[in-house]
Design an enzyme around this catalytic site. Structure first.
Site, PDB file in Angstrom:
ATOM      1  CB  CYS A   6      -0.958   0.002   1.180  1.00  0.00           C
ATOM      2  SG  CYS A   6      -2.126  -1.350   1.093  1.00  0.00           S
ATOM      3  CG  HIS A  41      -3.128   3.433   1.771  1.00  0.00           C
ATOM      4  ND1 HIS A  41      -3.679   2.964   0.604  1.00  0.00           N
ATOM      5  CD2 HIS A  41      -3.162   2.404   2.659  1.00  0.00           C
ATOM      6  CE1 HIS A  41      -4.030   1.699   0.784  1.00  0.00           C
ATOM      7  NE2 HIS A  41      -3.732   1.342   2.020  1.00  0.00           N
ATOM      8  CG  ASN A  73      -6.583  -0.953   1.145  1.00  0.00           C
ATOM      9  OD1 ASN A  73      -5.892  -0.570   0.208  1.00  0.00           O
ATOM     10  ND2 ASN A  73      -6.077  -1.294   2.314  1.00  0.00           N
TER      11      ASN A  73
HETATM   12  N1  ACO Z   1     -18.482  -8.561   9.477  1.00  0.00           N
HETATM   13  C1  ACO Z   1     -18.888  -8.752  10.731  1.00  0.00           C
HETATM   14  N2  ACO Z   1     -18.038  -9.046  11.735  1.00  0.00           N
HETATM   15  C2  ACO Z   1     -16.727  -9.121  11.440  1.00  0.00           C
HETATM   16  C3  ACO Z   1     -16.236  -8.919  10.144  1.00  0.00           C
HETATM   17  C4  ACO Z   1     -17.174  -8.638   9.115  1.00  0.00           C
HETATM   18  N3  ACO Z   1     -16.807  -8.420   7.840  1.00  0.00           N
HETATM   19  N4  ACO Z   1     -14.894  -9.063  10.156  1.00  0.00           N
HETATM   20  C5  ACO Z   1     -14.541  -9.332  11.419  1.00  0.00           C
HETATM   21  N5  ACO Z   1     -15.647  -9.378  12.199  1.00  0.00           N
HETATM   22  C6  ACO Z   1     -15.728  -9.630  13.634  1.00  0.00           C
HETATM   23  C7  ACO Z   1     -14.517 -10.380  14.161  1.00  0.00           C
HETATM   24  O1  ACO Z   1     -14.699 -11.772  13.975  1.00  0.00           O
HETATM   25  C8  ACO Z   1     -14.524  -9.994  15.617  1.00  0.00           C
HETATM   26  O2  ACO Z   1     -15.481 -10.756  16.289  1.00  0.00           O
HETATM   27  P1  ACO Z   1     -15.223 -11.247  17.818  1.00  0.00           P
HETATM   28  O3  ACO Z   1     -15.130  -9.979  18.617  1.00  0.00           O
HETATM   29  O4  ACO Z   1     -16.444 -12.052  18.110  1.00  0.00           O
HETATM   30  O5  ACO Z   1     -13.953 -12.016  17.783  1.00  0.00           O
HETATM   31  C9  ACO Z   1     -15.011  -8.534  15.581  1.00  0.00           C
HETATM   32  O6  ACO Z   1     -15.695  -8.376  14.325  1.00  0.00           O
HETATM   33  C10 ACO Z   1     -13.904  -7.513  15.693  1.00  0.00           C
HETATM   34  O7  ACO Z   1     -12.854  -7.861  14.810  1.00  0.00           O
HETATM   35  P2  ACO Z   1     -11.578  -6.958  14.646  1.00  0.00           P
HETATM   36  O8  ACO Z   1     -10.635  -7.599  13.672  1.00  0.00           O
HETATM   37  O9  ACO Z   1     -11.056  -6.607  16.013  1.00  0.00           O
HETATM   38  O10 ACO Z   1     -12.214  -5.639  13.975  1.00  0.00           O
HETATM   39  P3  ACO Z   1     -11.579  -4.243  13.752  1.00  0.00           P
HETATM   40  O11 ACO Z   1     -12.381  -3.204  14.374  1.00  0.00           O
HETATM   41  O12 ACO Z   1     -10.084  -4.239  14.025  1.00  0.00           O
HETATM   42  O13 ACO Z   1     -11.736  -4.047  12.160  1.00  0.00           O
HETATM   43  C11 ACO Z   1     -10.350  -4.094  10.198  1.00  0.00           C
HETATM   44  C12 ACO Z   1     -11.094  -4.918  11.236  1.00  0.00           C
HETATM   45  C13 ACO Z   1     -11.374  -3.291   9.423  1.00  0.00           C
HETATM   46  C14 ACO Z   1      -9.621  -5.036   9.251  1.00  0.00           C
HETATM   47  C15 ACO Z   1      -9.332  -3.132  10.869  1.00  0.00           C
HETATM   48  O14 ACO Z   1      -8.604  -3.828  11.840  1.00  0.00           O
HETATM   49  C16 ACO Z   1      -8.366  -2.445   9.932  1.00  0.00           C
HETATM   50  O15 ACO Z   1      -8.745  -1.598   9.145  1.00  0.00           O
HETATM   51  N6  ACO Z   1      -7.066  -2.770  10.049  1.00  0.00           N
HETATM   52  C17 ACO Z   1      -5.990  -2.027   9.341  1.00  0.00           C
HETATM   53  C18 ACO Z   1      -5.897  -2.382   7.897  1.00  0.00           C
HETATM   54  C19 ACO Z   1      -4.684  -1.703   7.316  1.00  0.00           C
HETATM   55  O16 ACO Z   1      -4.399  -0.540   7.572  1.00  0.00           O
HETATM   56  N7  ACO Z   1      -3.888  -2.434   6.525  1.00  0.00           N
HETATM   57  C20 ACO Z   1      -2.639  -1.876   6.032  1.00  0.00           C
HETATM   58  C21 ACO Z   1      -2.755  -1.407   4.665  1.00  0.00           C
HETATM   59  S1  ACO Z   1      -3.242  -2.665   3.602  1.00  0.00           S
HETATM   60  C22 ACO Z   1      -1.871  -3.281   2.740  1.00  0.00           C
HETATM   61  O17 ACO Z   1      -0.772  -2.889   2.897  1.00  0.00           O
HETATM   62  C23 ACO Z   1      -2.091  -4.401   1.778  1.00  0.00           C
END
Ligand code: ACO
Length: 316
Positions: A112, A243, A273
């Site tokens: 990214c 980004h 993304n």
């Molecule tokens: N729908 C419903 N529930 C979901 C989903 C979904 N699509 N996905 C996960 N959940 C659930 C999980 O199972 C978890 O349930 P639990 O509490 O019962 O275990 C709960 O939601 C919370 O999950 P988290 O992973 O803690 O959710 P979070 O708020 O962190 O959001 C996300 C996830 C959107 C991926 C976030 O962590 C994020 O944006 N991370 C950063 C991404 C990023 O910046 N990447 C770098 C750039 S990308 C690259 O370089 C290729």
């Protein structure tokens, strides 16, 4: 002093749109969850026969047109991608062939942060008089490495391409670039190769929560580093072109800069993304919408797989 000045921008998004509602039909997820946790409402998905080079080519044509140059004036192509058409040749070479021009061309891979890395390299070529018109592209077909049965990943990614033409100029353009990497965290965000179990090879695996915390802290630091290097204060930034990984990460950066979200170019709601494509896509939208104006100061920043992170401060 030679500067790299952005003289043209372009972008391309595949026609097909995948909405949160569409994903609700196949995954245990909801529009509410996706919107509140990520800010994403929909993303564009390429046709199976539409390659990264096709997206990149379309964005490049627009950038060349808006720069008002001939394709043959380009003397270097740098293309940032994580999803090249082939192992080789580089996707940059394929785009060069489609443009029917003759110049050096190569890909760079910093996930990214790829577009920031590409800008940084292009700026070095410009400053050493090794190039005068550089086509810098960010293009990704993230759908090709997404497991659509994994709700933690399928909701995030989109396809697209953005491009800029950088031209040698005496007027200020790129003021500074800052690039970093830390390979220790590979397992938090990666695409394993030829993984046989579950039949899911070459798909993104991410510990989203941990990556999120790392991204917010690191982007905080890169903002400070960029301002310090240019002896500027937060109020000197006119626009942030970040980004687009998660609206909550964008909001954290705006807060750090004590800046209203109305000064941040946001496309994540419609693009998801798109990895290396997200910054040039947002830049093009900022320019086309008339928000970004000549002589304004733009901060681009990104965090991604590697981990890699970086920024570019630009006088547009
Ligand atoms: N729908 C419903 N529930 C979901 C989903 C979904 N699509 N996905 C996960 N959940 C659930 C999980 O199972 C978890 O349930 P639990 O509490 O019962 O275990 C709960 O939601 C919370 O999950 P988290 O992973 O803690 O959710 P979070 O708020 O962190 O959001 C996300 C996830 C959107 C991926 C976030 O962590 C994020 O944006 N991370 C950063 C991404 C990023 O910046 N990447 C770098 C750039 S990308 C690259 O370089 C290729």
């Amino acid at each position: 002093m030679i500067y790299s000045k952005i003289i043209g921008t372009g972008s391309y998004l595949p026609k097909k749109i995948l909405t949160n509602k569409d994903l609700e039909a196949s995954l245990d997820t909801s529009d509410d969850w996706i919107t509140s946790r990520t800010g994403i409402k929909e993303r564009h998905i390429a046709d199976p026969n539409e390659n990264t080079s096709d997206l990149a080519y379309e964005a490049s044509l627009e950038a060349i047109k808006s720069a008002n140059i001939d394709a043959s004036d380009i003397d270097l192509i740098i293309l940032a991608t994580t999803t090249p058409d082939k192992v080789f040749p580089s996707t940059a070479c394929t785009v060069q062939s489609k443009l029917n021009i003759s110049c050096p061309a190569f890909d760079i891979q910093a996930v990214c942060t790829g577009f920031i890395y590409a800008l940084s390299i292009a700026d070095k070529f410009m400053k050493t008089n090794a190039a005068k018109n550089v086509l810098v592209i960010g293009a990704d077909r993230m759908s090709s490495i997404t497991d659509y049965t994994d709700r933690t990943n399928a909701i995030l990614w989109g396809d697209g391409a953005g491009a800029v033409i950088l031209s040698a100029s005496k007027d200020p353009g790129i003021l500074s670039t800052h690039i970093h990497a830390d390979g220790k965290h590979e397992n938090l965000l990666h695409v394993p190769r030829n993984k046989k179990e579950k039949g899911k090879s070459d798909a993104i695996e991410m510990q989203g929560n941990q990556v999120f915390k790392f991204a917010v802290n690191t982007l905080d630091q890169i903002v400070d580093e960029t301002l310090l290097a240019n002896n500027l204060s937060k109020s000197d930034i006119d626009w942030v072109v970040p980004h687009q990984a998660n609206i909550r990460i964008l909001e954290a950066t705006a807060k750090k800069l004590e800046m209203s979200m109305s000064k941040v170019i946001v496309t994540i709601d419609r693009h998801g993304n798109t990895s290396a494509a997200s910054i040039p896509l947002a830049m093009d939208e900022g320019v086309k919408s008339g928000k970004i104006q000549p002589n304004q100061t733009i901060l681009m920043e990104a965090f991604g797989g590697g981990f890699t992170w970086g920024s570019a401060l630009i006088k547009y």
